[in-house]
Design a protein around this motif. Structure first.
Motif, PDB file in Angstrom:
ATOM      1  N   ALA A 159      12.590   4.365  -7.914  1.00 12.28           N
ATOM      2  CA  ALA A 159      12.996   3.657  -6.695  1.00 12.28           C
ATOM      3  C   ALA A 159      11.818   2.913  -6.080  1.00 12.28           C
ATOM      4  O   ALA A 159      11.940   1.755  -5.659  1.00 12.28           O
ATOM      5  N   ALA A 160      10.664   3.568  -6.013  1.00 17.80           N
ATOM      6  CA  ALA A 160       9.480   2.934  -5.420  1.00 17.80           C
ATOM      7  C   ALA A 160       9.025   1.740  -6.249  1.00 17.80           C
ATOM      8  O   ALA A 160       8.673   0.679  -5.699  1.00 17.80           O
ATOM      9  N   LEU A 161       9.022   1.872  -7.575  1.00 13.15           N
ATOM     10  CA  LEU A 161       8.628   0.755  -8.438  1.00 13.15           C
ATOM     11  C   LEU A 161       9.618  -0.400  -8.317  1.00 13.15           C
ATOM     12  O   LEU A 161       9.223  -1.574  -8.236  1.00 13.15           O
ATOM     13  N   GLY A 162      10.901  -0.080  -8.319  1.00 13.67           N
ATOM     14  CA  GLY A 162      11.904  -1.134  -8.206  1.00 13.67           C
ATOM     15  C   GLY A 162      11.820  -1.870  -6.887  1.00 13.67           C
ATOM     16  O   GLY A 162      11.911  -3.104  -6.837  1.00 13.67           O
ATOM     17  N   LEU A 163      11.636  -1.123  -5.798  1.00 13.36           N
ATOM     18  CA  LEU A 163      11.506  -1.758  -4.492  1.00 13.36           C
ATOM     19  C   LEU A 163      10.243  -2.605  -4.424  1.00 13.36           C
ATOM     20  O   LEU A 163      10.254  -3.709  -3.861  1.00 13.36           O
ATOM     21  N   LEU A 164       9.150  -2.123  -5.002  1.00 16.35           N
ATOM     22  CA  LEU A 164       7.909  -2.884  -4.987  1.00 16.35           C
ATOM     23  C   LEU A 164       8.059  -4.195  -5.762  1.00 16.35           C
ATOM     24  O   LEU A 164       7.557  -5.242  -5.340  1.00 16.35           O
TER      25      LEU A 164
ATOM     26  N   GLU B 293       0.825  -1.212   0.000  1.00 13.04           N
ATOM     27  CA  GLU B 293       0.000   0.000   0.000  1.00 13.04           C
ATOM     28  C   GLU B 293       0.858   1.259   0.000  1.00 13.04           C
ATOM     29  O   GLU B 293       0.600   2.211  -0.751  1.00 13.04           O
ATOM     30  N   ASP B 294       1.894   1.256   0.841  1.00 10.23           N
ATOM     31  CA  ASP B 294       2.790   2.423   0.900  1.00 10.23           C
ATOM     32  C   ASP B 294       3.515   2.633  -0.424  1.00 10.23           C
ATOM     33  O   ASP B 294       3.641   3.768  -0.911  1.00 10.23           O
ATOM     34  N   LEU B 295       4.019   1.565  -1.017  1.00 13.52           N
ATOM     35  CA  LEU B 295       4.811   1.708  -2.237  1.00 13.52           C
ATOM     36  C   LEU B 295       3.945   2.003  -3.453  1.00 13.52           C
ATOM     37  O   LEU B 295       4.396   2.696  -4.384  1.00 13.52           O
ATOM     38  N   LEU B 296       2.727   1.523  -3.478  1.00 18.63           N
ATOM     39  CA  LEU B 296       1.814   1.902  -4.555  1.00 18.63           C
ATOM     40  C   LEU B 296       1.525   3.397  -4.498  1.00 18.63           C
ATOM     41  O   LEU B 296       1.495   4.084  -5.531  1.00 18.63           O
ATOM     42  N   PHE B 297       1.304   3.910  -3.286  1.00 15.33           N
ATOM     43  CA  PHE B 297       1.092   5.348  -3.127  1.00 15.33           C
ATOM     44  C   PHE B 297       2.323   6.121  -3.585  1.00 15.33           C
ATOM     45  O   PHE B 297       2.230   7.086  -4.353  1.00 15.33           O
ATOM     46  N   ALA B 298       3.489   5.684  -3.113  1.00 12.94           N
ATOM     47  CA  ALA B 298       4.725   6.390  -3.449  1.00 12.94           C
ATOM     48  C   ALA B 298       4.993   6.370  -4.952  1.00 12.94           C
ATOM     49  O   ALA B 298       5.386   7.388  -5.538  1.00 12.94           O
ATOM     50  N   SER B 299       4.784   5.223  -5.592  1.00 12.05           N
ATOM     51  CA  SER B 299       5.054   5.132  -7.027  1.00 12.05           C
ATOM     52  C   SER B 299       4.059   5.943  -7.851  1.00 12.05           C
ATOM     53  O   SER B 299       4.364   6.367  -8.967  1.00 12.05           O
ATOM     54  N   ASP B 300       2.885   6.180  -7.303  1.00 12.40           N
ATOM     55  CA  ASP B 300       1.892   6.991  -7.995  1.00 12.40           C
ATOM     56  C   ASP B 300       2.178   8.485  -7.854  1.00 12.40           C
ATOM     57  O   ASP B 300       1.961   9.260  -8.796  1.00 12.40           O
ATOM     58  N   VAL B 301       2.713   8.901  -6.706  1.00 14.24           N
ATOM     59  CA  VAL B 301       2.892  10.321  -6.404  1.00 14.24           C
ATOM     60  C   VAL B 301       4.269  10.840  -6.811  1.00 14.24           C
ATOM     61  O   VAL B 301       4.395  11.951  -7.351  1.00 14.24           O
ATOM     62  N   LEU B 302       5.295  10.055  -6.570  1.00 14.73           N
ATOM     63  CA  LEU B 302       6.657  10.534  -6.796  1.00 14.73           C
ATOM     64  C   LEU B 302       6.969  10.670  -8.284  1.00 14.73           C
ATOM     65  O   LEU B 302       6.514   9.863  -9.094  1.00 14.73           O
ATOM     66  N   PRO B 303       7.761  11.654  -8.660  1.00 17.13           N
ATOM     67  CA  PRO B 303       8.227  11.761 -10.053  1.00 17.13           C
ATOM     68  C   PRO B 303       9.465  10.892 -10.257  1.00 17.13           C
ATOM     69  O   PRO B 303      10.164  10.540  -9.301  1.00 17.13           O
ATOM     70  N   TYR B 304       9.718  10.526 -11.515  1.00 15.50           N
ATOM     71  CA  TYR B 304      11.008   9.919 -11.828  1.00 15.50           C
ATOM     72  C   TYR B 304      12.102  10.943 -11.531  1.00 15.50           C
ATOM     73  O   TYR B 304      11.885  12.156 -11.623  1.00 15.50           O
ATOM     74  N   ALA B 305      13.276  10.463 -11.189  1.00 16.87           N
ATOM     75  CA  ALA B 305      14.380  11.359 -10.830  1.00 16.87           C
ATOM     76  C   ALA B 305      14.683  12.361 -11.937  1.00 16.87           C
ATOM     77  O   ALA B 305      14.947  13.540 -11.671  1.00 16.87           O
ATOM     78  N   SER B 306      14.608  11.905 -13.188  1.00 20.86           N
ATOM     79  CA  SER B 306      14.934  12.787 -14.310  1.00 20.86           C
ATOM     80  C   SER B 306      13.838  13.796 -14.616  1.00 20.86           C
ATOM     81  O   SER B 306      14.073  14.771 -15.333  1.00 20.86           O
ATOM     82  N   ASP B 307      12.644  13.581 -14.073  1.00 17.62           N
ATOM     83  CA  ASP B 307      11.513  14.473 -14.341  1.00 17.62           C
ATOM     84  C   ASP B 307      11.201  15.401 -13.170  1.00 17.62           C
ATOM     85  O   ASP B 307      10.244  16.174 -13.231  1.00 17.62           O
ATOM     86  N   ASP B 308      11.990  15.316 -12.118  1.00 21.26           N
ATOM     87  CA  ASP B 308      11.660  16.001 -10.868  1.00 21.26           C
ATOM     88  C   ASP B 308      11.931  17.498 -10.971  1.00 21.26           C
ATOM     89  O   ASP B 308      13.078  17.933 -11.062  1.00 21.26           O
ATOM     90  N   THR B 309      10.864  18.286 -10.943  1.00 15.40           N
ATOM     91  CA  THR B 309      10.993  19.746 -10.936  1.00 15.40           C
ATOM     92  C   THR B 309      10.497  20.337  -9.618  1.00 15.40           C
ATOM     93  O   THR B 309      10.436  21.560  -9.476  1.00 15.40           O
TER      94      THR B 309
END
Length: 558
Positions: A219-224, A190-206
């Motif tokens: 990172a969240a997708l890989g850990l999941l 549940e935590d990682l699904l939330f994180a992977s939905d909300v967080l940007p990819y490192a290269s897209d982070d503004t």
């Protein structure tokens, strides 16, 4: 950047609970209510959650070195169980202090994450729109960190307490009950699904001024994906999770946002010099302090305890103990793949006295004869047990942030690399489909091609076509040993594959078949103490068993 980060972290720690005193806790609660008034203040406190990662009981020592030995590729130096050797030889009791320390450190990280989430939830509606966007990302980071800490707990200890709030952490010990591991995995998911939905990819982070060494969507997708693969294996064996592991890894792989560095050696140049490259580094723990003044400094033992054996030179370098030794049958087998460049970049057949010298070199050897002895499996067998990992060769790689210290370094630690996810993707597809498809071959061959130096003729490194499910499974298991050697994955891999005990037994037989030296015995002490059905999990620390009457000890540890 890292100097600034850890200065901010020190401030963040001031607003996190650190005492059981009623008077001090009341003061702390007042400080909390007066803080987190904007996203910048919230970020300061979030960095305090990240600060958990650099403790000795976490990735500075226990999870990176002490707990990863006792496998078919790595063992502790020496032939006894004295002092700290008792842990990597599996000879430790339920009262072992280091086990208790890591259990406590992981729960401390969980408490900090819960506390941050509760405090920011009370404040976020007072933020302006820009700060709300940033704060939402910080919430996702905290949930990803909490998931990572629970993942470390559940796969190492099995039957743990699930604490969703700080209130639950403050209950009387007599009320605590252990959650079924499946429930813990569901909470992590549940935590990682939330994180992977909300967080940007490192290269897209503004949104974040700096995302160095911070959680991202990748990172969240890989850990999941890794969580699902572990959930599918021993001891839960929920094989339905292989499909979810494959589909989750597929999102990351097909995003094009991450990849393999072209040169395998660049990984170790980067991590030894604090160079952040999110292309392949998904989760990495950063260590940096200009000096070592006490136990609170954010420094590690990486490269010191698990690096190349090195003698000190006053004013120039500290010593490196090289306490983690490579099991030589692993080296012997790996060397049969002579075109795999990773072997010589991962295994140090040398040490540094005043100068570089091969372990196989005797008093009367020339460099040429020493090299011949090193290459001959029947020669210098006793000396070859001294080989160490080469990935964190401080003398070779460190150019920035060198600490002249005999025990501590500023070398970073990879928790999760993109190569790991590619191999998990190949594994999950094979298990889900009951045989490898083209995507599974593509994933594992990408890793192998990089390992062999990206040759024009890929026939020399690609897996043969036509492997069945079992053949491909064994190929993945070998490839994970080569690509991820000594990075903290092997013992946990063997456990989730359900072959940990059997692998220890087989390794001992292989060592006996290799060994031809009459006047000494080969080292493999872990064989004497490892029990099937016991050492797949750590014990619940005895202190917690004594304090929590509803707890059940893990099998084999009662």
């Amino acid at each position: 950047m890292r100097k600034i980060t850890y200065f901010i972290v020190a401030l963040a720690m001031c607003v996190l609970p650190c005492s059981c005193s009623l008077e001090e806790e009341t003061s702390t609660e007042i400080e909390k209510r007066n803080y987190l008034n904007n996203a910048s203040e919230a970020e300061n406190v979030l960095l305090g959650v990240y600060r958990t990662n650099v403790e000795d009981a976490m990735y500075a020592y226990h999870l990176s070195i002490l707990f990863i030995m006792g496998t078919d590729i790595a063992q502790v130096e020496g032939s006894t169980t004295e002092n700290w050797r008792i842990i990597p030889t599996n000879a430790f009791p339920t009262t072992q202090s280091e086990i208790q320390q890591t259990w406590a450190a992981l729960y401390k990280g969980i408490y900090r994450a819960n506390d941050f989430l509760e405090q920011i939830s009370r404040k976020i509606n007072t933020y302006n729109n820009t700060d709300k966007q940033r704060a939402t990302i910080y919430i996702a980071e905290a949930r990803a960190l909490r998931a990572m800490y629970y993942f470390e707990l559940v796969r190492r200890f099995g039957n743990i307490v699930l604490m969703r709030t700080t209130t639950e952490s403050n209950q009387a010990p007599t009320t605590y009950t252990q959650a079924a591991p499946e429930k813990v995995y569901e909470f992590i998911e549940e935590d990682l699904l939330f994180a992977s939905d909300v967080l940007p990819y490192a290269s897209d982070d503004t949104y974040r001024a700096s995302n160095e060494y911070r959680f991202s969507k990748g990172a969240a997708l890989g850990l999941l994906a890794k969580v699902y693969a572990t959930w599918a294996g021993y001891p839960i064996n929920d094989t339905s999770k292989w499909e979810q592991a494959a589909k989750t890894a597929s999102i990351l792989v097909n995003s094009g946002k991450h990849g393999l560095l072209p040169n395998y050696e660049q990984l170790w140049k980067n991590t030894c010099n604090g160079i952040w490259n999110p292309t392949e580094s998904l989760i990495e723990v950063s260590f940096y302090s200009p000096t070592v003044s006490g136990n609170s400094d954010p420094v590690s033992r990486i490269g010191k305890w698990n690096g190349v054996k090195t003698t000190a030179i006053a004013g120039k370098r500290g010593s490196c103990a090289g306490n983690l030794k490579v099991v030589h049958t692993f080296v012997k087998e790996w060397r049969e793949h002579s075109n795999d460049l990773r072997c010589n970049l991962s295994v140090a057949n040398y040490r540094y006295n005043d100068e570089y010298i091969l372990w196989a070199s005797g008093k009367n050897d020339t460099p040429e004869t020493a090299q011949e002895k090193d290459a001959d499996p029947t020669k210098a067998q006793k000396e070859k047990q001294n080989y160490t990992p080469a990935k964190w060769d401080i003398e070779k790689y460190v150019e920035n942030g060198l600490l002249i210290n005999n025990d501590k370094s500023n070398v970073n630690w990879y928790v999760l690399r993109y190569a790991d996810v590619l191999l998990l993707y190949a594994e999950a597809l094979n298990e889900w489909k009951h045989g490898p498809n083209s995507e599974a071959y593509a994933a594992i061959n990408a890793v192998r091609r990089r390992g062999f130096g990206n040759p024009n003729n890929t026939v020399s490194c690609d897996l043969p076509q036509g492997l069945d499910e079992e053949g491909f499974r064994k190929a993945v298991q070998k490839e994970r040993a080569y690509e991820l050697a000594f990075e903290g994955h092997r013992r946990l891999d063997l456990i989730r594959w359900g072959i940990y005990y059997e692998t220890i037994q087989n390794t001992r037989k292989e060592l006996a078949n290799w060994w031809q030296t009459d006047n000494a015995k080969f080292n493999y002490v872990v064989y004497n103490y490892t029990e099937k059905g016991k050492h797949e999990l750590f014990p619940i620390p005895q202190r917690d068993i004594d304090l929590c009457p509803k707890f059940e000890q893990n099998p084999g540890w009662k």
